[in-house]
Design a protein around this motif. Structure first.
Motif, PDB file in Angstrom:
ATOM      1  N   ARG A   1       0.755  -0.955   0.321  1.00  0.00           N
ATOM      2  CA  ARG A   1      -0.195   0.097  -0.440  1.00  0.00           C
ATOM      3  C   ARG A   1       1.034   1.253   0.114  1.00  0.00           C
ATOM      4  N   LEU A   2       1.569   1.103   0.543  1.00  0.00           N
ATOM      5  CA  LEU A   2       2.944   2.550   0.435  1.00  0.00           C
ATOM      6  C   LEU A   2       3.477   3.080  -1.076  1.00  0.00           C
ATOM      7  N   ILE A   3       3.890   1.741  -1.126  1.00  0.00           N
ATOM      8  CA  ILE A   3       4.626   1.919  -2.904  1.00  0.00           C
ATOM      9  C   ILE A   3       3.161   2.125  -3.282  1.00  0.00           C
ATOM     10  N   LEU A   4       2.132   1.527  -3.523  1.00  0.00           N
ATOM     11  CA  LEU A   4       1.656   1.798  -4.014  1.00  0.00           C
ATOM     12  C   LEU A   4       0.851   3.870  -4.034  1.00  0.00           C
ATOM     13  N   GLU A   5       0.963   3.950  -3.004  1.00  0.00           N
ATOM     14  CA  GLU A   5       0.322   5.249  -2.684  1.00  0.00           C
ATOM     15  C   GLU A   5       2.056   5.826  -3.340  1.00  0.00           C
ATOM     16  N   MET A   6       3.025   5.294  -2.719  1.00  0.00           N
ATOM     17  CA  MET A   6       4.474   6.060  -3.692  1.00  0.00           C
ATOM     18  C   MET A   6       4.266   6.587  -4.700  1.00  0.00           C
ATOM     19  N   LEU A   7       3.907   5.825  -5.665  1.00  0.00           N
ATOM     20  CA  LEU A   7       3.926   5.833  -7.569  1.00  0.00           C
ATOM     21  C   LEU A   7       2.784   6.073  -7.578  1.00  0.00           C
ATOM     22  N   ASP A   8       1.769   7.079  -6.348  1.00  0.00           N
ATOM     23  CA  ASP A   8       0.800   8.082  -7.923  1.00  0.00           C
ATOM     24  C   ASP A   8       0.953   8.859  -7.060  1.00  0.00           C
ATOM     25  N   ALA A   9       2.215   9.982  -6.508  1.00  0.00           N
ATOM     26  CA  ALA A   9       2.117  10.924  -6.343  1.00  0.00           C
ATOM     27  C   ALA A   9       2.546  11.483  -7.317  1.00  0.00           C
ATOM     28  N   GLN A  10       1.978  12.624  -7.253  1.00  0.00           N
ATOM     29  CA  GLN A  10       2.000  13.267  -8.131  1.00  0.00           C
ATOM     30  C   GLN A  10       2.724  14.551  -8.144  1.00  0.00           C
ATOM     31  N   THR A  11       3.618  14.856  -6.448  1.00  0.00           N
ATOM     32  CA  THR A  11       4.271  16.398  -6.191  1.00  0.00           C
ATOM     33  C   THR A  11       5.233  15.551  -5.031  1.00  0.00           C
ATOM     34  N   LEU A  12       7.036  16.138  -5.007  1.00  0.00           N
ATOM     35  CA  LEU A  12       7.386  16.450  -4.017  1.00  0.00           C
ATOM     36  C   LEU A  12       6.706  15.765  -2.487  1.00  0.00           C
ATOM     37  N   ASP A  13       5.900  16.989  -2.686  1.00  0.00           N
ATOM     38  CA  ASP A  13       4.897  17.754  -1.212  1.00  0.00           C
ATOM     39  C   ASP A  13       3.951  15.960  -1.319  1.00  0.00           C
ATOM     40  N   GLU A  14       3.643  15.645  -1.761  1.00  0.00           N
ATOM     41  CA  GLU A  14       2.569  14.352  -2.184  1.00  0.00           C
ATOM     42  C   GLU A  14       3.502  12.992  -1.751  1.00  0.00           C
TER      43      GLU A  14
ATOM     44  N   ILE B   1      20.874  12.056  -7.379  1.00  0.00           N
ATOM     45  CA  ILE B   1      20.366  12.686  -5.646  1.00  0.00           C
ATOM     46  C   ILE B   1      20.818  11.849  -4.549  1.00  0.00           C
ATOM     47  N   GLN B   2      20.833  12.573  -3.367  1.00  0.00           N
ATOM     48  CA  GLN B   2      21.627  12.116  -2.626  1.00  0.00           C
ATOM     49  C   GLN B   2      20.830  12.208  -1.029  1.00  0.00           C
ATOM     50  N   GLY B   3      20.626  11.568  -0.723  1.00  0.00           N
ATOM     51  CA  GLY B   3      20.077  11.774   0.903  1.00  0.00           C
ATOM     52  C   GLY B   3      19.910  11.245   1.801  1.00  0.00           C
ATOM     53  N   VAL B   4      19.122  11.175   2.489  1.00  0.00           N
ATOM     54  CA  VAL B   4      18.480  10.179   3.845  1.00  0.00           C
ATOM     55  C   VAL B   4      17.423   9.811   4.858  1.00  0.00           C
ATOM     56  N   LEU B   5      16.960   8.597   4.964  1.00  0.00           N
ATOM     57  CA  LEU B   5      15.637   8.668   5.462  1.00  0.00           C
ATOM     58  C   LEU B   5      15.772   7.756   6.440  1.00  0.00           C
TER      59      LEU B   5
ATOM     60  N   LEU C   1      12.268   5.267  -3.449  1.00  0.00           N
ATOM     61  CA  LEU C   1      11.839   6.310  -3.032  1.00  0.00           C
ATOM     62  C   LEU C   1      13.064   6.909  -3.657  1.00  0.00           C
ATOM     63  N   ALA C   2      14.222   6.571  -3.683  1.00  0.00           N
ATOM     64  CA  ALA C   2      15.307   7.450  -4.699  1.00  0.00           C
ATOM     65  C   ALA C   2      14.903   7.670  -5.767  1.00  0.00           C
ATOM     66  N   ARG C   3      14.764   6.133  -7.031  1.00  0.00           N
ATOM     67  CA  ARG C   3      14.055   6.210  -7.776  1.00  0.00           C
ATOM     68  C   ARG C   3      12.812   6.965  -8.462  1.00  0.00           C
ATOM     69  N   LEU C   4      11.964   7.618  -7.613  1.00  0.00           N
ATOM     70  CA  LEU C   4      11.104   8.806  -7.339  1.00  0.00           C
ATOM     71  C   LEU C   4      11.414  10.100  -6.970  1.00  0.00           C
ATOM     72  N   LEU C   5      12.421  10.764  -6.254  1.00  0.00           N
ATOM     73  CA  LEU C   5      12.785  11.776  -6.450  1.00  0.00           C
ATOM     74  C   LEU C   5      12.954  12.580  -7.497  1.00  0.00           C
ATOM     75  N   PRO C   6      13.899  11.954  -8.613  1.00  0.00           N
ATOM     76  CA  PRO C   6      14.976  12.851  -9.807  1.00  0.00           C
ATOM     77  C   PRO C   6      13.469  13.697 -10.696  1.00  0.00           C
ATOM     78  N   SER C   7      12.513  12.752 -10.358  1.00  0.00           N
ATOM     79  CA  SER C   7      11.428  13.538 -11.957  1.00  0.00           C
ATOM     80  C   SER C   7      10.735  14.472 -10.794  1.00  0.00           C
ATOM     81  N   LEU C   8       9.961  14.686  -9.664  1.00  0.00           N
ATOM     82  CA  LEU C   8       9.727  15.203  -8.917  1.00  0.00           C
ATOM     83  C   LEU C   8      10.322  16.781  -8.823  1.00  0.00           C
ATOM     84  N   LEU C   9      11.752  16.653  -7.692  1.00  0.00           N
ATOM     85  CA  LEU C   9      12.426  16.968  -8.107  1.00  0.00           C
ATOM     86  C   LEU C   9      12.529  17.949  -9.140  1.00  0.00           C
ATOM     87  N   ALA C  10      12.666  17.553 -10.259  1.00  0.00           N
ATOM     88  CA  ALA C  10      13.369  18.468 -11.950  1.00  0.00           C
ATOM     89  C   ALA C  10      11.558  19.422 -11.976  1.00  0.00           C
TER      90      ALA C  10
END
Length: 232
Positions: A87-100, A187-191, A217-226
């Motif tokens: 359920r978490l992965i699906l919610e992450m994939l559905d996110a359209q913005t970085l905030d989401e 993209i670099q960061g830490v969870l 998470l790291a693979r979803l970040l580049p497009s949303l940051l762009a």
């Protein structure tokens, strides 16, 4: 001249009986042998060897039932973890913005997984209005030791490390934490996740789930940051 050894004489029943008579405690330490023996238990008689054999089999049966119960408990826990993760992965994939995306991760970890402290920090020299961000230089100064191995880790962290990962307002409450690095396409960061229990995130804890979540998470970040930079 032959070097063949003379054949070993077969042990007779009388010799076995004689040995057991001279060693009455022989079967006390022979549980494996007792489990294989077949001895008729005649009605009206009392045969301690049979009783011992039954006791051994009963103990082994109880042990196997306990092991089976443990395996079933682990399987149920794994099913629940898989469902929450799906359920978490699906919610992450559905996110359209970085905030989401940040909200989906934070809300799910806190409410579905019961994690009291969550810290997601991106390393960048540019200011990001969503979530927490720090420069890579600052990250190396404060948590360089945590990132050196490139693998997720658990344990008791120093106060300055906790302040960097979770913020000063929460750091004092956190007694143990787990940390996973984010790195993908520049993209670099830490969870990080934390607990007020010092033993909760021990250094022997499995970090497979946290590592998996950090990789997605790291693979979803580049497009949303762009997209975030494009809007600005």
């Amino acid at each position: 001249m032959s070097n063949q050894q003379p054949p070993v004489a077969a042990i007779t029943a009388e010799q076995v009986v004689s040995y057991l008579e001279n060693n009455p405690d022989f079967f006390i330490e022979q549980d494996d042998l007792l489990a294989q023996l077949r001895i008729p238990h005649m009605r009206g008689s009392s045969i301690s060897l049979v009783e011992r054999q039954v006791a051994v089999l009963r103990e082994r049966n109880l042990e196997m039932r306990n092991r089976l119960t443990q395996l079933m408990d682990v399987a149920r826990d794994n099913d629940r973890l898989f469902d929450k993760t799906r359920r978490l992965i699906l919610e992450m994939l559905d996110a359209q913005t970085l905030d989401e995306l940040v909200s989906a991760v934070d809300d799910s970890l806190r409410h579905s997984f019961g994690v009291p402290f969550v810290g997601l920090t991106l390393f960048t020299d540019k200011h990001i209005s969503v979530g927490r961000s720090q420069t890579l230089k600052s990250a190396q100064q404060h948590i360089g030791g945590l990132l050196a191995g490139g693998k997720a880790l658990c344990g008791v962290l120093r106060l300055k490390e906790l302040e960097f990962l979770f913020g000063k307002s929460q750091a004092a409450e956190i007694k143990s934490a787990a940390v996973a690095a984010l790195e993908y396409q520049g993209i670099q960061g830490v969870l990080a996740v934390g607990s007020d229990d010092q033993q909760h995130y021990s250094n022997s804890m499995d970090t497979l789930f946290l590592t998996y979540l950090a990789d997605v998470l790291a693979r979803l970040l580049p497009s949303l940051l762009a997209s975030l930079r494009a809007v600005k």
